[in-house]
Design an enzyme around this catalytic site. Structure first.
Site, PDB file in Angstrom:
ATOM      1  CB  VAL A  11      38.040  43.242  42.305  1.00  0.00           C
ATOM      2  CG1 VAL A  11      38.018  43.747  43.724  1.00  0.00           C
ATOM      3  CG2 VAL A  11      38.295  44.390  41.332  1.00  0.00           C
ATOM      4  CB  THR A  66      28.998  48.067  40.136  1.00  0.00           C
ATOM      5  OG1 THR A  66      30.391  48.324  39.944  1.00  0.00           O
ATOM      6  CG2 THR A  66      28.769  47.572  41.540  1.00  0.00           C
ATOM      7  CB  CYS A 234      37.193  51.276  35.614  1.00  0.00           C
ATOM      8  SG  CYS A 234      37.371  49.863  36.721  1.00  0.00           S
ATOM      9  NE  ARG A 302      34.945  43.159  32.227  1.00  0.00           N
ATOM     10  CZ  ARG A 302      35.113  43.091  33.544  1.00  0.00           C
ATOM     11  NH1 ARG A 302      34.073  42.946  34.338  1.00  0.00           N
ATOM     12  NH2 ARG A 302      36.314  43.172  34.077  1.00  0.00           N
TER      13      ARG A 302
HETATM   14  N1  LIG Z   1      38.666  45.068  37.151  1.00  0.00           N
HETATM   15  C1  LIG Z   1      39.167  46.196  37.600  1.00  0.00           C
HETATM   16  O1  LIG Z   1      40.199  46.646  37.133  1.00  0.00           O
HETATM   17  C2  LIG Z   1      38.498  46.953  38.717  1.00  0.00           C
HETATM   18  C3  LIG Z   1      39.244  47.952  39.351  1.00  0.00           C
HETATM   19  C4  LIG Z   1      38.662  48.647  40.394  1.00  0.00           C
HETATM   20  C5  LIG Z   1      37.350  48.385  40.759  1.00  0.00           C
HETATM   21  N2  LIG Z   1      36.636  47.417  40.115  1.00  0.00           N
HETATM   22  C6  LIG Z   1      35.263  47.184  40.568  1.00  0.00           C
HETATM   23  O2  LIG Z   1      35.225  45.991  41.342  1.00  0.00           O
HETATM   24  C7  LIG Z   1      33.987  45.300  41.131  1.00  0.00           C
HETATM   25  C8  LIG Z   1      34.256  43.906  40.603  1.00  0.00           C
HETATM   26  O3  LIG Z   1      34.949  44.017  39.363  1.00  0.00           O
HETATM   27  P1  LIG Z   1      35.694  42.791  38.681  1.00  0.00           P
HETATM   28  O4  LIG Z   1      36.533  43.380  37.596  1.00  0.00           O
HETATM   29  O5  LIG Z   1      36.324  41.895  39.694  1.00  0.00           O
HETATM   30  O6  LIG Z   1      34.450  42.048  38.021  1.00  0.00           O
HETATM   31  P2  LIG Z   1      34.431  40.559  37.456  1.00  0.00           P
HETATM   32  O7  LIG Z   1      33.285  40.473  36.540  1.00  0.00           O
HETATM   33  O8  LIG Z   1      35.821  40.185  36.970  1.00  0.00           O
HETATM   34  O9  LIG Z   1      34.175  39.685  38.753  1.00  0.00           O
HETATM   35  C9  LIG Z   1      32.995  39.710  39.498  1.00  0.00           C
HETATM   36  C10 LIG Z   1      32.669  38.272  39.889  1.00  0.00           C
HETATM   37  O10 LIG Z   1      31.556  38.304  40.744  1.00  0.00           O
HETATM   38  C11 LIG Z   1      30.754  37.170  40.457  1.00  0.00           C
HETATM   39  N3  LIG Z   1      29.424  37.393  40.994  1.00  0.00           N
HETATM   40  C12 LIG Z   1      28.405  38.132  40.468  1.00  0.00           C
HETATM   41  N4  LIG Z   1      27.339  38.132  41.283  1.00  0.00           N
HETATM   42  C13 LIG Z   1      27.700  37.383  42.365  1.00  0.00           C
HETATM   43  C14 LIG Z   1      27.030  37.005  43.540  1.00  0.00           C
HETATM   44  N5  LIG Z   1      25.774  37.402  43.780  1.00  0.00           N
HETATM   45  N6  LIG Z   1      27.677  36.224  44.427  1.00  0.00           N
HETATM   46  C15 LIG Z   1      28.948  35.792  44.186  1.00  0.00           C
HETATM   47  N7  LIG Z   1      29.643  36.115  43.069  1.00  0.00           N
HETATM   48  C16 LIG Z   1      29.027  36.910  42.182  1.00  0.00           C
HETATM   49  C17 LIG Z   1      30.818  37.064  38.957  1.00  0.00           C
HETATM   50  O11 LIG Z   1      30.460  35.772  38.499  1.00  0.00           O
HETATM   51  C18 LIG Z   1      32.286  37.421  38.685  1.00  0.00           C
HETATM   52  O12 LIG Z   1      33.119  36.278  38.648  1.00  0.00           O
HETATM   53  C19 LIG Z   1      33.186  46.192  40.186  1.00  0.00           C
HETATM   54  O13 LIG Z   1      32.411  47.065  40.937  1.00  0.00           O
HETATM   55  C20 LIG Z   1      34.271  46.965  39.463  1.00  0.00           C
HETATM   56  O14 LIG Z   1      33.800  48.201  38.957  1.00  0.00           O
HETATM   57  C21 LIG Z   1      37.190  46.695  39.109  1.00  0.00           C
END
Ligand SMILES: NC(=O)c1ccc[n+]([C@@H]2O[C@H](COP(=O)([O-])OP(=O)(O)OC[C@H]3O[C@@H](n4cnc5c(N)ncnc54)[C@H](O)[C@@H]3O)[C@@H](O)[C@H]2O)c1
Length: 378
Positions: A11, A66, A234, A302
């Site tokens: 994201v 999350t 998700c 995942r």
């Molecule tokens: N992937 C999807 O398709 C998608 C779609 C909609 C919403 N989301 C939501 O968006 C959010 C992020 O999802 P994502 O898929 O990008 O996750 P992800 O795991 O791909 O990326 C999250 C990143 O945040 C980093 N991180 C963790 N703690 C941190 C901190 N304290 N400071 C800085 N970086 C930190 C992690 O190392 C990781 O690289 C989640 O809440 C998810 O539910 C994801």
């Protein structure tokens, strides 16, 4: 605008690219050094692990994981830790936006108390659908709500600079709940069709033919496809954020809980159907699973139900290998070329896979793909 994006995963990176292309000055902050190294030079903005780069930003976006904990309870520790880390670098009037998926009240009751009353706050839940070529960050409508009118206008200005359609809602809680409800809608309907596949099987009727027949109704029906279950960050996770909030408020989220139960049981249901197909037992039988990612054409494993199917088949004594042209390696194991086996199982149908090496094998398709050329098993 000067923009800092906390978390550079799926994201955060997509947002960084969009905001940078729209002309903002973007920095990404990421705690995983290997991810920082992988992104260095590969995107048009700077990424690092030093939170001091947040200083001077007008907009700080939180895009961190999350997940659920081992008891399937929301784990907000990444959100809390990200906020604690940026706390010293935000200023009066800095707009804090949460894009991470969470339950209603997260922005107001978890994030704002950490960062203090001098900041502005808005919720803008991400709705991105990995590998979707039609709907991306620019054309997927975005929900926005601030905790004050000033926060809302600043958030609208930022998101309108790269999203074609931005919808303002009356509170962050509505935006947070809408995101959860959208994914719950999918989770419940997928569970319903997975349950229907089990009913159709015992009734001796074709699930697919029945669903196609139902889908001829031009209104009031939306088709969902039975499969091995739900995966990714998700659909298996977000509904439990809603049920958690409901239960804290004293309401039992019975549909959500039941849908989780049905979807989680699909790999073991399919394993038992495979045992029947192979004469009552899978012990000692050579089975190859094609596609272990949670959806076609992504490398994300995942919560992938294909992994649960592999574990269950192995527990029952089958000799299981897997092939995945996108994932390549998982859990210390590598993708194996497709080979003649007792049973080939298409769990996730990545584009362009040639299943020809299975021409001498029994093959079943439990994926959501429209047509792999192999018979649908459910
Ligand atoms: N992937 C999807 O398709 C998608 C779609 C909609 C919403 N989301 C939501 O968006 C959010 C992020 O999802 P994502 O898929 O990008 O996750 P992800 O795991 O791909 O990326 C999250 C990143 O945040 C980093 N991180 C963790 N703690 C941190 C901190 N304290 N400071 C800085 N970086 C930190 C992690 O190392 C990781 O690289 C989640 O809440 C998810 O539910 C994801």
């Amino acid at each position: 605008m000067r923009v800092a994006i906390i978390g550079q995963g799926y994201v955060g990176k997509a947002l960084g690219i969009a905001a940078h292309s729209a002309g903002h000055s973007v920095v990404g902050v990421e705690i995983d050094e290997s991810r920082v190294a992988a992104l260095a030079g590969a995107i048009g903005y700077s990424v690092g692990s030093d939170f001091s780069s947040v200083a001077g930003s007008e907009v700080v976006v939180v895009a961190v994981p999350t997940p659920l904990d081992g008891n399937r309870i929301p784990d907000l520790s990444y959100v809390e830790s990200a906020c604690e880390s940026v706390k010293s670098y935000v200023d009066v009037g800095t707009l804090i936006v949460n894009e991470s998926t969470s339950f209603p009240g997260t922005l107001r009751n978890v994030i704002a108390p950490i960062l203090g009353s001098d900041c502005l706050y808005a919720s803008a839940p991400e709705r991105i659908d990995p590998a979707n070529e039609k709907w991306g960050i620019e054309n997927t409508p975005r929900l926005i709500a601030g905790m004050s009118s000033e926060a809302t206008s600043k958030a609208l200005e930022f998101y309108r600079s790269f999203c074609k359609e931005v919808h303002e809602v009356s509170s962050p809680e509505v935006a947070e709940a809408a995101k959860l409800f959208e994914n719950t809608f999918r989770q419940v309907n997928i569970a319903l069709v997975n349950e229907f596949a089990q009913i159709a099987n015992v009734l001796g009727i074709s699930t697919n033919e029945t669903l196609a027949a139902a889908a001829t109704k031009p209104y009031g029906f939306m088709p969902f496809v039975p499969s091995i279950g739900v995966g990714g960050h998700c659909i298996p996770v977000d509904p439990s954020y809603l049920s958690y909030a409901a239960e804290l408020a004293g309401v039992e989220a019975s549909f959500i809980n039941l849908a989780n139960k049905v979807n989680i049981s699909m790999p073991s249901y399919i394993a038992s159907r495979i045992a029947s197909l192979l004469g009552g037992s899978v012990a000692g039988r050579r089975i190859q699973v094609a596609g272990i990612a949670y959806k076609a054409d992504v490398s994300d494993t995942r919560e992938s139900p294909a992994l649960a199917l592999i574990s269950e088949l192995r527990r029952l004594g089958a000799v299981v290998s897997w092939h995945d042209s996108v994932v390549g390696a998982w859990n210390g194991e590598s993708s194996k070329a497709l080979e003649s086996v007792d049973l080939g199982v298409i769990a996730t149908a990545h584009s362009g896979v040639d299943y020809g090496a299975w021409s001498d094998s029994k093959v079943i398709d439990v994926s959501t793909a429209a047509n792999t050329g192999w018979p649908k098993f459910l």
